[in-house]
Structure formats: structure tokens, C-alpha cells
Motif scaffolding. Structure first.
Motif, PDB file in Angstrom:
ATOM      1  N   ALA A 188       0.953  -1.231   0.106  1.00 21.93           N
ATOM      2  CA  ALA A 188      -0.052  -0.107  -0.010  1.00 21.93           C
ATOM      3  C   ALA A 188       0.834   1.300   0.027  1.00 21.93           C
ATOM      4  N   ILE A 189       2.034   1.144   0.790  1.00 30.87           N
ATOM      5  CA  ILE A 189       2.927   2.480   0.751  1.00 30.87           C
ATOM      6  C   ILE A 189       3.429   2.794  -0.705  1.00 30.87           C
ATOM      7  N   ARG A 190       3.580   1.477  -1.270  1.00 27.77           N
ATOM      8  CA  ARG A 190       4.205   1.912  -3.004  1.00 27.77           C
ATOM      9  C   ARG A 190       3.134   2.521  -3.593  1.00 27.77           C
ATOM     10  N   LYS A 191       1.905   2.264  -3.499  1.00 31.71           N
ATOM     11  CA  LYS A 191       0.788   2.808  -4.140  1.00 31.71           C
ATOM     12  C   LYS A 191       0.500   4.320  -3.923  1.00 31.71           C
ATOM     13  N   LEU A 192       1.464   4.828  -3.064  1.00 32.31           N
ATOM     14  CA  LEU A 192       1.146   6.376  -2.665  1.00 32.31           C
ATOM     15  C   LEU A 192       1.753   6.955  -3.358  1.00 32.31           C
ATOM     16  N   GLY A 193       3.072   6.586  -4.302  1.00 28.46           N
ATOM     17  CA  GLY A 193       3.952   7.301  -5.416  1.00 28.46           C
ATOM     18  C   GLY A 193       5.202   7.450  -4.294  1.00 28.46           C
ATOM     19  N   LYS A 194       6.604   7.727  -5.078  1.00 34.37           N
ATOM     20  CA  LYS A 194       7.784   7.555  -4.541  1.00 34.37           C
ATOM     21  C   LYS A 194       7.772   8.686  -3.559  1.00 34.37           C
ATOM     22  N   LYS A 195       7.425  10.162  -3.760  1.00 35.00           N
ATOM     23  CA  LYS A 195       7.689  11.176  -2.874  1.00 35.00           C
ATOM     24  C   LYS A 195       6.760  10.990  -1.633  1.00 35.00           C
ATOM     25  N   TYR A 200       5.768   9.489   4.205  1.00 36.71           N
ATOM     26  CA  TYR A 200       5.161   8.371   4.921  1.00 36.71           C
ATOM     27  C   TYR A 200       6.050   7.741   5.932  1.00 36.71           C
ATOM     28  N   ASN A 201       7.135   7.231   5.242  1.00 38.67           N
ATOM     29  CA  ASN A 201       8.013   6.204   6.035  1.00 38.67           C
ATOM     30  C   ASN A 201       8.880   6.982   6.964  1.00 38.67           C
ATOM     31  N   GLN A 227      -5.928   9.980  -2.386  1.00 35.79           N
ATOM     32  CA  GLN A 227      -6.923   9.536  -3.115  1.00 35.79           C
ATOM     33  C   GLN A 227      -6.573   8.238  -4.207  1.00 35.79           C
ATOM     34  N   SER A 228      -5.303   7.890  -4.125  1.00 38.85           N
ATOM     35  CA  SER A 228      -4.727   6.975  -5.035  1.00 38.85           C
ATOM     36  C   SER A 228      -4.966   5.397  -4.482  1.00 38.85           C
ATOM     37  N   ILE A 229      -5.388   5.566  -3.172  1.00 37.00           N
ATOM     38  CA  ILE A 229      -5.496   4.167  -2.575  1.00 37.00           C
ATOM     39  C   ILE A 229      -6.747   3.732  -2.027  1.00 37.00           C
TER      40      ILE A 229
END
Length: 404
Positions: A188-195, A200-201, A227-229
Motif C-alpha cells: 500500500a505504501i508503494r501505491k502512494l507514489g515515491k515522494k 510516510y516512511n 485519493q490513489s489508494i
């Protein structure tokens, strides 16, 4: 997977104890009318809660339920903007209450302030019952069943909302560790986009390693904007922030009312039991009679004695109902003994009557059409059951009660 946006969902309710009064109107209903256009609102007539104290006096419950529904609708709570329903018509409330009772320590219930306070306040009632002890848990189930993130309450209910938060937190801790949770959270973190994922991390690390509460709040705000997840992935990431599991039952937060405290006819808190209330469906003649007999400044024994509005039980009602210009004139008249107490009450009587007239016209329409009233409540119960079933599907699955 759940698609509920808890932060946009409101749950609130009232016990059916009879017709509503101006205290309910200004303290609760006006707020509900506003909230229904800003949130997804569920408004529940909690008839099972009425049994926790009045289990020996059940003859009027069904009539009280209808009375409260009429008053809600008359005040502007709309079935097209909110879901209005009766608690007992959604049996899922009882099932979730039962399931949550399996994990709720007895000591949590015993320390809820209202448990001892009500027993002291009602010494003639036999309140040594499980229903009375457990009603905060039933209230928690009412909220958590709809995964409501927002609960409008008065300050006296804050302990109950904190109890619901504790129950949700315990449930999520015990059952939110779904198989492969960490892998799903990382995906799910990867779905957030790189930036966004990097941010988040970093925030998660700052909270978990350094206890940075501000980082936790920033991360939560970041997730709410995404909005992407899916909502399900958001629930995982909310839990992953704190090192826990998926958030199965979101923790509700209180929305404190900023409504003015409406005094009763005797200057104390307006209440039905206090016999000091103006009811929403009181006739114009009843409103006039009640206000005319209100006590005033005790120093004004005679008509020509100057008074002090600060000592008068009528004045707080003027501060709610009459305009600033009128209040200035009344204050001058009172302190100079230029007007009598009945002269002072006249504008207040007119203002209250004027406010209640359109509400009473709407109430009369609903009273004349009981089938429409029952239809509204039945449709609301069906909508509520649809949401409740979704929650219980996830709860049963988490508890291993899935036999399909």
C-alpha cells in the motif's frame, strides 16, 4: 474491503423519553440540521437504551419513539439528507454489543463515571443490572457498527466516547493482524507514489523510534488526503503507523457542541424531569403561560424596584432569542424600573412563538400521516442495516466466525 470514510461519517442518537423541548432544539437538533449537509449522518432513536433505566416502565416507549421522530423531522432533520432509524429495528447493534462484550474488561465498565453517578442520582431505581452496567458498551457498539469517526456530544458524554475508543483500540490490537499484514501495508505504501511514500516512511520512523506525536498526526493527515489508494489500504496504513494492524473499527472522536446552554423556566437546566421545559409542540398559549410565570430578579419585589438582569432567570433566554437593540432597551427599563417584569417577558414570548410556529406546522403534517412516519423510519432502518451488515461481515471474519 471497506470503502467507508470514517472521518466523514457521523453517528448520534437520543433516548425516547417523550416530546422534545427547546433545550434539545438548541443543544442538539440545530447542530444535526447543519451536520446532515456536511457529513454522512446516522441518527438513531436508541430505544434499547431507554430500557437500561426504565425497564419497569415500558408502556409509553413506542409512543415516545414516534414523538421523538416527529420532533426530529419538524426541526429540519431530513430523511433525504440523513439516515433516521430506530435502534431495535437494526438487530446488528445487539450482535456487535455481544461480540465486543467478550473482550471488554469488567473494570472498564465499572469505572465509567455515569455508572456510579446515575445510581446516586436515582436511589429509588434498581440499577444493579447487567443492562445498566453494560450500556456504555452498547453505546460503543452503536458508534462502531457504522464506523463513525465523528460523534457530536456534550461534555458530559466525553467519558463514553473515550470508552468507545478504548474498545475499538483493543479490538484492533487483538484482531487487526491479518495474515500478511506487513506485506500488504508495504504494498500500500508503494501505491502512494515515491515522494509521498518516502514522507510516510520518514514520519512513521519518527513516531515509532522517537515518539514524535506531531509526526504521527502529520502522517494521519497525509493519509486522509490520499485519493490513489482504497479505504482498506488507508486502514492498514493507519494501523502500520503505530506498529499495530489493520484498523477494523476506527476510533471515533467527539465533536463538542458550542451551542449555548438553554436554561429552564426556573433558571436551572431545562429538562422534562425538572418540570421546567418549553416543549417544541407547546401551543402559543402554553408558551405564553409558561414564560409569564417564570421567576424574575428576586430583588424586584415591587413594580418600582429597580432590577438587575444578571440575577434574573429570564435574561439568559433573552440573550438567545432577542436582538441586541431590544436587549439594550429592556436592560435600561429593568435597571431603572421603567418597565415591569411582564413588559420584559413580552418580546421573549413573541420570539419563542415565532420560532416554533413553522416547526409546529411541519409536526402537524407528520402527525396527520403516521404511515409516512413509519415508512421513513423503516427505510432508514434498511439503510442502516446495509451498513451494519458490512461491518459485522468484517468483524465476524476477524473473529474466525466465517463459515461460508
Amino acid at each position: 474491503m471497506s470503502l467507508v470514510d470514517s472521518e466523514r461519517r457521523v453517528l448520534s442518537g437520543m433516548r425516547p423519553s417523550g416530546r422534545l423541548h427547546l433545550g434539545h432544539y438548541h443543544g442538539v437538533l440545530k447542530s444535526w440540521v447543519k451536520l446532515q449537509h456536511e457529513y454522512e449522518c446516522f441518527f438513531c432513536i436508541v430505544d434499547w437504551h431507554a430500557l437500561t433505566i426504565n425497564y419497569q416502565e415500558v408502556g409509553q416507549i413506542s409512543q415516545h419513539v414516534m414523538d421523538i421522530a416527529v420532533d426530529w423531522l419538524a426541526a429540519g432533520v431530513s430523511p433525504s439528507s440523513a439516515t433516521l432509524f430506530i435502534q431495535s429495528q437494526v438487530p446488528e447493534h445487539a450482535e456487535l454489543h455481544l461480540l465486543l462484550s467478550m473482550i471488554s474488561p469488567l473494570s472498564w465498565l465499572e469505572r465509567v463515571p455515569s455508572y456510579k453517578e446515575q445510581q446516586d442520582r436515582l436511589p429509588g431505581r434498581e440499577l444493579a443490572t447487567y443492562g445498566f452496567l453494560g450500556y456504555p458498551l452498547l453505546q460503543a457498539a452503536d458508534i462502531l457498527l457504522y464506523r463513525a469517526g465523528v460523534v457530536p456530544v456534550g461534555a458530559d458524554q466525553l467519558a463514553h466516547i473515550e470508552f468507545a475508543r478504548e474498545v475499538a483500540r483493543r479490538f484492533n490490537h487483538l484482531y487487526g493482524r491479518e495474515p500478511g499484514f506487513e506485506l500488504k501495508a508495504e504494498a500500500a505504501i508503494r501505491k502512494l507514489g515515491k515522494k509521498t511514500a518516502t514522507l510516510y516512511n520518514n514520519l512513521r520512523r519518527a513516531y515509532q523510534q522517537q515518539g514524535d506525536v506531531e509526526a504521527l498526526e502529520t502522517a494521519r493527515a497525509l493519509l486522509k488526503e490520499q485519493q490513489s489508494i482504497t479505504i482498506g489500504d488507508k486502514e492498514r496504513l493507519f494501523g502500520y503507523l503505530e506498529g499495530g494492524g489493520k484498523v477494523l473499527l476506527p476510533e471515533p472522536r467527539p465533536l463538542l457542541s458550542d451551542a449555548p446552554r438553554l436554561p429552564g423556566l426556573d433558571g436551572g437546566k431545562m429538562s422534562k424531569s425538572g418540570g421546567n421545559a418549553i416543549f417544541l409542540r407547546d401551543s402559543s398559549a402554553e408558551v405564553e403561560e409558561k414564560i409569564r410565570r417564570m421567576p424574575t430578579d428576586p430583588a424586584r419585589v415591587h413594580r418600582d424596584d429597580p432590577g438587575n438582569p444578571a440575577r434574573c432567570p429570564v435574561w439568559p433566554l433573552h440573550e438567545i432569542y432577542t436582538g441586541a437593540e431590544t436587549r439594550v432597551a429592556l436592560q435600561q427599563g429593568c435597571t431603572s424600573a421603567g418597565i415591569g417584569c411582564l413588559d420584559c417577558k413580552g418580546p421573549l414570548i413573541e420570539a419563542v412563538q415565532k420560532e416554533l410556529q413553522p416547526l409546529q406546522a411541519r409536526a402537524a403534517d407528520y402527525q396527520a400521516n403516521p404511515e409516512l412516519l413509519r415508512s421513513i423510519l423503516a427505510e432508514g432502518a434498511e439503510r442502516a442495516r446495509n451498513e451494519a451488515r458490512e461491518t459485522l461481515t468484517e468483524v465476524r471474519l476477524a473473529l474466525g466466525l466465517n463459515y461460508r
